[in-house]
Design an enzyme around this catalytic site. Structure first.
Site, PDB file in Angstrom:
ATOM      1  N   HIS A 411       4.325  30.455  38.842  1.00  0.00           N
ATOM      2  CA  HIS A 411       3.749  30.688  40.171  1.00  0.00           C
ATOM      3  C   HIS A 411       4.028  29.505  41.092  1.00  0.00           C
ATOM      4  CE1 HIS A 411       1.456  33.678  37.762  1.00  0.00           C
ATOM      5  NE2 HIS A 411       1.654  34.400  38.857  1.00  0.00           N
ATOM      6  N   HIS A 415       9.176  31.293  42.974  1.00  0.00           N
ATOM      7  CA  HIS A 415       8.645  32.659  42.893  1.00  0.00           C
ATOM      8  C   HIS A 415       8.261  33.163  44.293  1.00  0.00           C
ATOM      9  CE1 HIS A 415       6.121  36.065  41.892  1.00  0.00           C
ATOM     10  NE2 HIS A 415       5.043  35.444  42.363  1.00  0.00           N
ATOM     11  N   HIS A 453       2.122  33.530  49.396  1.00  0.00           N
ATOM     12  CA  HIS A 453       1.294  34.415  48.573  1.00  0.00           C
ATOM     13  C   HIS A 453       0.751  33.817  47.283  1.00  0.00           C
ATOM     14  CE1 HIS A 453       4.512  35.271  45.697  1.00  0.00           C
ATOM     15  NE2 HIS A 453       3.589  35.865  44.978  1.00  0.00           N
ATOM     16  N   ASP A 454       1.338  32.709  46.779  1.00  0.00           N
ATOM     17  CA  ASP A 454       0.776  32.053  45.585  1.00  0.00           C
ATOM     18  C   ASP A 454       0.525  30.572  45.867  1.00  0.00           C
ATOM     19  OD1 ASP A 454       0.284  33.970  43.606  1.00  0.00           O
ATOM     20  OD2 ASP A 454       2.400  34.109  43.065  1.00  0.00           O
ATOM     21  N   ASP A 564       6.436  41.325  44.407  1.00  0.00           N
ATOM     22  CA  ASP A 564       5.814  40.249  43.637  1.00  0.00           C
ATOM     23  C   ASP A 564       6.061  40.426  42.143  1.00  0.00           C
ATOM     24  OD1 ASP A 564       4.203  37.994  43.144  1.00  0.00           O
ATOM     25  OD2 ASP A 564       2.358  39.190  43.028  1.00  0.00           O
ATOM     26  N   GLN A 615       7.013  42.983  26.853  1.00  0.00           N
ATOM     27  CA  GLN A 615       7.730  43.421  28.046  1.00  0.00           C
ATOM     28  C   GLN A 615       7.982  44.915  28.067  1.00  0.00           C
ATOM     29  OE1 GLN A 615       8.586  42.039  31.106  1.00  0.00           O
ATOM     30  NE2 GLN A 615       6.935  40.849  30.208  1.00  0.00           N
ATOM     31  N   PHE A 618       4.872  46.470  29.264  1.00  0.00           N
ATOM     32  CA  PHE A 618       4.672  46.156  30.681  1.00  0.00           C
ATOM     33  C   PHE A 618       5.590  47.013  31.562  1.00  0.00           C
ATOM     34  CE2 PHE A 618       4.979  43.474  34.519  1.00  0.00           C
ATOM     35  CZ  PHE A 618       3.629  43.265  34.762  1.00  0.00           C
TER      36      PHE A 618
HETATM   37 ZN   LIG Z   1       3.196  36.137  42.930  1.00  0.00          ZN
END
Ligand SMILES: [Zn+2]
Length: 675
Positions: A411, A415, A453-454, A564, A615, A618
């Site tokens: 993060h 990213h 955003h992070d 994202d 993964q 996910f």
């Molecule tokens: Zn993010």
């Protein structure tokens, strides 16, 4: 309008309604429980007082009761079915036909009483028909008494009806069997009987009218229809269910499911109930874990906070000093502003492509990928010009944002740059800009939101922050803790001198820009994934879906969220690199949790998690369904095929990641032994 005036109005409204509804006909003034919940307490008190003043008892009419309420009143089994039948539309229709027939009959009789019906044999025929109809009315009352029991008799008008029908029957029978001369002697029966017939007719018609009125009143207990569309939907479904034949079990079950889901207020949550969906218990548990972890609010502690690696501001050595004049950067001049080597320029050629490799830009720009990518995107679209923003201000701001990112493996600023670039790909390559009619202020806001955003993410998720009672969790009341902080800390930067990138916007533009940034960043909270995806899918599937109108914000927020979590939709090399970096961060948190003796967060235990296997799950549960939904709005076939390819490649990596996991286990054992 003052509060007392509002109350006066409320009183007036209620009084009017009481008068309107308290006409002779059916029940007492009935309250609707749903509407009561919506009525504010003071208004309700006043309403109750008013009702008392009008000497009207508040009680619920049996015609308003649903199945459950009737059951509570002891109406069960076949009596309940009978009660539902007596309230059905088919039954009402039958009654209407009977009443119409009776009306015609009465009119004919009155018209020809002294001519045609003066003949006794003709009169007998009439009486037989009338007796049959009155008999049916009697049976009807009997059925009501059996079905609704004492509830039916609680209504005075029902008793009155019963009385009139019995009286009518008596008169007919008297007329048939007793000599005219005798009758004439007892009463002036014919005149009274005529009146009684008319009265009975009026009562019957009124009963139907009132029944209809009660149904309508249920909708408007306060004179206003205050019910939400959801309540209306529930009412329709309940009504539909109640009218179904008891044998239609499948449809009734389905309707009950619909009613349960809608009433649960979890319309867009993932289905955690997999009956018959997954045979394999292990798969089932894994999928359930994924769903649970991405559909609830997650949670840090002061102790761990200290252990977090402190942020290191990256150097901005590779960037040229900007021109101090009121320079508005254009596409051609961006290269002058950013000292970029040939390799960086070559990779930036791919800025609008899915294959764009942010890691290369990170290397080629000496760790200034966030400044570079956002400046480049905005310059490429002439945004500095169109929204009249000085590059200097933007550069101040974005540099501060970039340096606010911490030195965590996932993060981080890379990213953040990746999100902005991926969104740029969605908007300008795959047509999202046209589809949603994104204007310059909105586009600018979304790219900046990607960059922010992070912001200041410390490498721990919301679950951890809440669990450890981190100051941020306390500040944001455990709700989207990180996301709230990312937005708030970014807007705080704008307050600093020379950094307000929104200062030149009009009031309206500022409002819109802020709303877009807040909405999109808060929308990256993974605990909202299933609920937001549910809403999105519902809207996309509806005929009224309007991505440039009512559904614009929903669509933009969803695509921003997808940007994202886009790692697995990129070419394999980029995908694998991201996932490896993500799991370094995850496992770091897991290690801290293990050391604290607290439960290790989902997917964060290096001793049990095989990254490749994780993964696959996910991709199947989170990525594929959401990208497939987005594909219905903008064509993203390359993302979809990458998902499939990456999934296939992860399947070949099980052993490799199993070995990595086992090495971690060995290392852990050794460390434990040393301790
Ligand atoms: Zn993010």
């Amino acid at each position: 309008m003052s509060e007392s005036r509002q109350h006066n109005l409320a009183i007036q409204t209620n009084t009017l309604n009481v008068n309107k509804y308290s006409e002779p006909g059916q029940d007492e003034y009935s309250t609707n429980s749903t509407n009561d919940q919506q009525t504010s307490t003071p208004t309700k008190l006043i309403k109750d007082k008013e009702l008392k003043k009008n000497k009207i008892t508040v009680s619920r009419n049996y015609l308003l009761m649903d199945k459950v309420e009737l059951e509570k009143n002891g109406i069960i089994g076949w009596k309940l079915n009978l009660a539902m039948l007596l309230r059905s539309k088919a039954y009402d229709l039958l009654m209407i036909i009977l009443i119409v027939l009776y009306t015609i009959l009465i009119f004919i009789y009155f018209a020809f009483a002294d001519t045609y019906f003066s003949d006794e044999s003709n009169q007998v025929v009439f009486y037989i028909i009338e007796l049959s109809i009155l008999g049916i009315f009697c049976v009807e009352i009997g059925l009501h008494l059996i079905a609704f029991k004492s509830l039916y008799l609680k209504d005075f008008w029902n008793i009155f009806d019963l009385f009139i029908i019995i009286l009518s029957l008596t008169f007919v029978l008297l007329d048939i069997f007793v000599e005219n001369s005798v009758l004439d002697g007892i009463l002036k029966i014919r005149g009274i009987f005529r009146l009684l017939r008319v009265f009975l007719l009026v009562r019957k018609l009124n009963t139907l009218r009132v029944k209809r009125q009660i149904q309508l009143r249920q909708l408007t207990a306060n004179g206003y229809d205050l019910r939400s569309p959801l309540e209306r939907v529930l009412e329709i479904l309940n009504g539909l269910r109640d009218q179904l034949d008891i044998e239609e079990t499948k449809i009734i079950q389905d309707l009950n499911y619909c009613i349960k889901v809608i009433s649960s207020n979890q319309l867009y949550e993932a289905n955690l109930d997999f009956d018959g969906q997954l045979e394999n218990t292990k798969d089932r548990n894994e999928v359930q874990m994924l769903l649970q972890n991405y559909s609830k609010v997650a949670n840090e502690n002061q102790e761990q906070k200290k252990q977090r690696r402190m942020s290191k501001s990256p150097t901005i050595g590779g960037l040229n000093h900007w021109d101090d004049s009121k320079f508005q950067i254009t596409n051609d001049k961006i290269d002058e502003m950013l000292v970029l080597n040939e390799q960086a320029k070559a990779e930036l050629e791919n800025l609008q492509k899915l294959e764009f490799n942010i890691f290369k830009i990170q290397d080629y720009t000496q760790q200034n990928e966030l400044i570079t990518v956002t400046s480049y995107i905005l310059a490429q679209q002439n945004i500095f010009q169109t929204i009249q923003l000085q590059y200097k201000t933007f550069r101040n701001f974005i540099s501060k944002v970039q340096s606010g990112y911490k030195d965590v493996t996932y993060h981080n600023k890379t990213h953040a740059a990746d999100l902005s670039q991926t969104f740029y790909y969605f908007s300008h390559t795959q047509g999202l800009k046209e589809k949603c009619n994104i204007d310059d202020v909105e586009f600018f806001s979304l790219i900046v939101a990607g960059a922010c955003h992070d912001h200041e993410h410390a490498g721990y998720n919301n679950v951890y922050l809440v669990e450890t009672q981190d100051t941020l969790a306390l500040r944001y009341n455990d709700v989207s803790v990180l996301e709230n902080h990312h937005v708030a800390s970014s807007f705080a930067i704008m307050q600093e001198p020379g950094m307000n990138i929104l200062a030149h916007l009009s009031k309206e533009q500022y409002k819109r820009s802020r709303a877009v940034m807040i909405g999109s960043i808060l929308g990256t909270d993974m605990s909202k994934h299933f609920s937001e995806l549910g809403k999105f899918k519902t809207r996309v599937g509806s005929q009224e879906f309007d991505p440039s109108g009512t559904d614009k914000d929903l669509t933009l927020t969803m695509l921003f969220h997808l940007a994202d979590i886009s790692n697995s939709t990129k070419p394999w090399d980029i995908c694998q690199k991201w996932i490896d970096l993500l799991f370094i961060e995850f496992f770091h948190q897991g290690d801290l949790e293990r050391n604290r003796g607290s439960p290790i967060s989902y997917l964060m235990d290096r001793l049990t998690v095989n990254i490749a296997k994780a993964q696959i799950g996910f991709l199947d549960v989170i990525i594929a369904p959401s990208y497939q939904a987005a594909n219905l709005v903008i064509p993203i076939p390359s993302n979809l095929s990458n998902i499939e390819n990456n999934k296939a490649t992860w399947q070949t990596k099980f052993d490799e990641y199993e070995d990595q996991m086992n090495r971690d286990k060995e290392r852990f054992k050794l460390t434990a032994l040393k301790l």
